[in-house]
Design an enzyme around this catalytic site. Sequence first.
Site, PDB file in Angstrom:
ATOM      1  N   ASN A  13       0.869  -1.178   0.000  1.00 44.20           N
ATOM      2  CA  ASN A  13       0.000   0.000   0.000  1.00 44.20           C
ATOM      3  C   ASN A  13       0.907   1.230   0.000  1.00 44.20           C
ATOM      4  OD1 ASN A  13      -1.778   2.060   0.537  1.00 44.20           O
ATOM      5  ND2 ASN A  13      -2.202   1.431   2.656  1.00 44.20           N
ATOM      6  N   TRP A  14       0.981   1.879  -1.146  1.00 43.95           N
ATOM      7  CA  TRP A  14       1.906   3.020  -1.261  1.00 43.95           C
ATOM      8  C   TRP A  14       1.348   4.292  -0.637  1.00 43.95           C
ATOM      9  CZ3 TRP A  14       5.166   3.436  -6.385  1.00 43.95           C
ATOM     10  CH2 TRP A  14       6.006   2.318  -6.471  1.00 43.95           C
ATOM     11  N   LYS A  15       0.072   4.254  -0.260  1.00 44.27           N
ATOM     12  CA  LYS A  15      -0.585   5.433   0.319  1.00 44.27           C
ATOM     13  C   LYS A  15      -0.378   6.652  -0.608  1.00 44.27           C
ATOM     14  CE  LYS A  15       0.288   3.385   4.752  1.00 44.27           C
ATOM     15  NZ  LYS A  15       0.216   3.529   6.191  1.00 44.27           N
ATOM     16  N   HIS A 100      -9.294   0.938   5.108  1.00 42.85           N
ATOM     17  CA  HIS A 100      -8.000   1.125   5.779  1.00 42.85           C
ATOM     18  C   HIS A 100      -8.216   2.069   6.962  1.00 42.85           C
ATOM     19  CE1 HIS A 100      -3.898   2.385   6.577  1.00 42.85           C
ATOM     20  NE2 HIS A 100      -3.499   1.322   5.903  1.00 42.85           N
ATOM     21  N   GLU A 102      -6.614   4.466   8.045  1.00 43.09           N
ATOM     22  CA  GLU A 102      -6.413   5.892   7.745  1.00 43.09           C
ATOM     23  C   GLU A 102      -7.657   6.489   7.093  1.00 43.09           C
ATOM     24  OE1 GLU A 102      -2.688   5.451   5.670  1.00 43.09           O
ATOM     25  OE2 GLU A 102      -1.728   4.940   7.568  1.00 43.09           O
ATOM     26  N   GLU A 170      -4.965  -5.195  10.651  1.00 48.53           N
ATOM     27  CA  GLU A 170      -3.928  -4.187  10.839  1.00 48.53           C
ATOM     28  C   GLU A 170      -4.172  -3.442  12.155  1.00 48.53           C
ATOM     29  OE1 GLU A 170      -2.042  -2.907   6.885  1.00 48.53           O
ATOM     30  OE2 GLU A 170      -3.843  -1.720   7.135  1.00 48.53           O
ATOM     31  N   GLY A 176       2.937   2.010  10.660  1.00 53.47           N
ATOM     32  CA  GLY A 176       3.925   3.073  10.505  1.00 53.47           C
ATOM     33  C   GLY A 176       4.688   3.425  11.765  1.00 53.47           C
ATOM     34  N   SER A 215       3.789  -2.402  10.192  1.00 49.38           N
ATOM     35  CA  SER A 215       5.239  -2.444  10.391  1.00 49.38           C
ATOM     36  C   SER A 215       5.884  -3.772   9.995  1.00 49.38           C
ATOM     37  CB  SER A 215       5.588  -2.075  11.844  1.00 49.38           C
ATOM     38  OG  SER A 215       5.217  -0.745  12.105  1.00 49.38           O
ATOM     39  N   GLY A 236       2.929  -1.191   4.213  1.00 49.31           N
ATOM     40  CA  GLY A 236       2.937   0.226   3.867  1.00 49.31           C
ATOM     41  C   GLY A 236       4.347   0.680   3.499  1.00 49.31           C
TER      42      GLY A 236
END
Length: 253
Positions: A13-15, A100, A102, A170, A176, A215, A236
């Site tokens: 997931n490159w965000k 997700h 976020e 997650e 992160g 992570s 990520g």
Amino acid sequence: MAAKKPKPLVAGNWKMNGGKASARELKSLDTKLKKAGRLPCEVLICPPATLIEGFVAKTRGTKIAIGAQDCHSRENGAHTGDIAAEMLKDVGAKYVIVGHSERRADHDEDSKLVRTKAEAAHRAGLTAIVCVGETEAERDQGSTLKVISAQLKGSLGDTFTAKNTVIAYEPVWAIGTGRTPTPQDVAKVHAAIRKRLITRFGDEGASFRILYGGSVKPSNAVELMGVENVNGALVGGASLKAEDFFGIISAYL
Ligand code: PEP
């Protein structure tokens, strides 16, 4: 008879990271995967929407699939700035991440909306990666399993199958941060998710892939991917560089 183990999926997931120049990472990953030979897992990259079409073209004939990070629940209409699942399918995406943490936090997405987005993905012929996970406060209160269970109940619909849906566990506090749950904790949550899936979908529940995310890096991938009921990873930060991402994929080589 024991259900066949699902083929693992390692998804990046490159965000909101990367531009056209990041295609060099794709190229480098492709080279490494080619050298590695037979691949016992699927590899997916979900770049920002602006890169999907170009990345699909660049990965044609490779072992890398391309997906998206979100979709709207409707097929079209007056929804400025949104992208329909059908549009993602149109440019060659295969998967879409929904729910997700976020997006749940930044855009107030609740499980009901996540379910409608996953259903939109199915309608368009995409596989939905449905994310669930507890916050640190919820973990400290001892309510991890209760939270996950409620998220699964709300985010999954009766038409969901092991083919059209992947679950990603997650823990929000692990995303992160460089912190991860112990393998024992991961095993406990994944076993609970598996049990819920079997209760809801019968034998089919045994075939859903349940990814761990939070992570994951080359140094902990073997341990985390070796946990029972962990069928891959959602990655990520460490998916942005081909070397790191390949290091994680290598847990399956
Ligand atoms: C993610 O956001 O899906 C994620 C797992 O991030 P990271 O690997 O950077 O913790």
